[in-house]
Scaffold this active site. Sequence first.
Site, PDB file in Angstrom:
ATOM      1  N   CYS A  26       0.809  -1.222   0.000  1.00 36.86           N
ATOM      2  CA  CYS A  26       0.000   0.000   0.000  1.00 36.86           C
ATOM      3  C   CYS A  26       0.844   1.275   0.000  1.00 36.86           C
ATOM      4  CB  CYS A  26      -0.967   0.000   1.179  1.00 36.86           C
ATOM      5  SG  CYS A  26      -2.242  -1.266   1.025  1.00 36.86           S
ATOM      6  N   HIS A  70     -11.632  10.321  -9.047  1.00 33.90           N
ATOM      7  CA  HIS A  70     -10.614  10.218 -10.093  1.00 33.90           C
ATOM      8  C   HIS A  70      -9.409  11.122  -9.814  1.00 33.90           C
ATOM      9  CE1 HIS A  70     -13.785   8.031 -12.117  1.00 33.90           C
ATOM     10  NE2 HIS A  70     -12.832   7.502 -12.855  1.00 33.90           N
ATOM     11  N   GLU A 115     -12.743   0.919   1.363  1.00 33.83           N
ATOM     12  CA  GLU A 115     -11.899   0.885   0.170  1.00 33.83           C
ATOM     13  C   GLU A 115     -11.987  -0.452  -0.536  1.00 33.83           C
ATOM     14  OE1 GLU A 115      -7.428   0.186   1.471  1.00 33.83           O
ATOM     15  OE2 GLU A 115      -8.255   1.979   2.415  1.00 33.83           O
TER      16      GLU A 115
END
Length: 126
Positions: A26, A70, A115
């Site tokens: 991550c 985005h 997530e």
Amino acid sequence: MPACFEVYVETHFSAAHRLKGYPGDCARLHGHNWMVEVTVRCTQLDALGIGIDFRDVRTALKEAVADLDHQDLGEIPAFRAQNPTSENIARYLYRELSSKLDDASRRVSKVKVCETPGAGALYWEE
């Protein structure tokens, strides 16, 4: 104890992030299709029996996630000094939504950010 109603609205957005200092994958830039749920607690109903119009919650939530959608979340000013974790995103959205939706008879109760399916964080203030 006063009566309370809670209403919720869900949405999603897509964005990338990296966790600086994280000892694993991550730490590299990667993306998620984030799920968001906002819950608003209402202590009164209007003449129609509505605590807060779902449309009002949906509009505020759409505006709040528009700046995240985005994007590389680490490039957004709110997350330059802190990792864009699910926890920090939930706190950010809670505060954004509270400033738009809270009044004398209602307040944002909590914000949930996931997530991945089945893993996320909830934020609220007492």
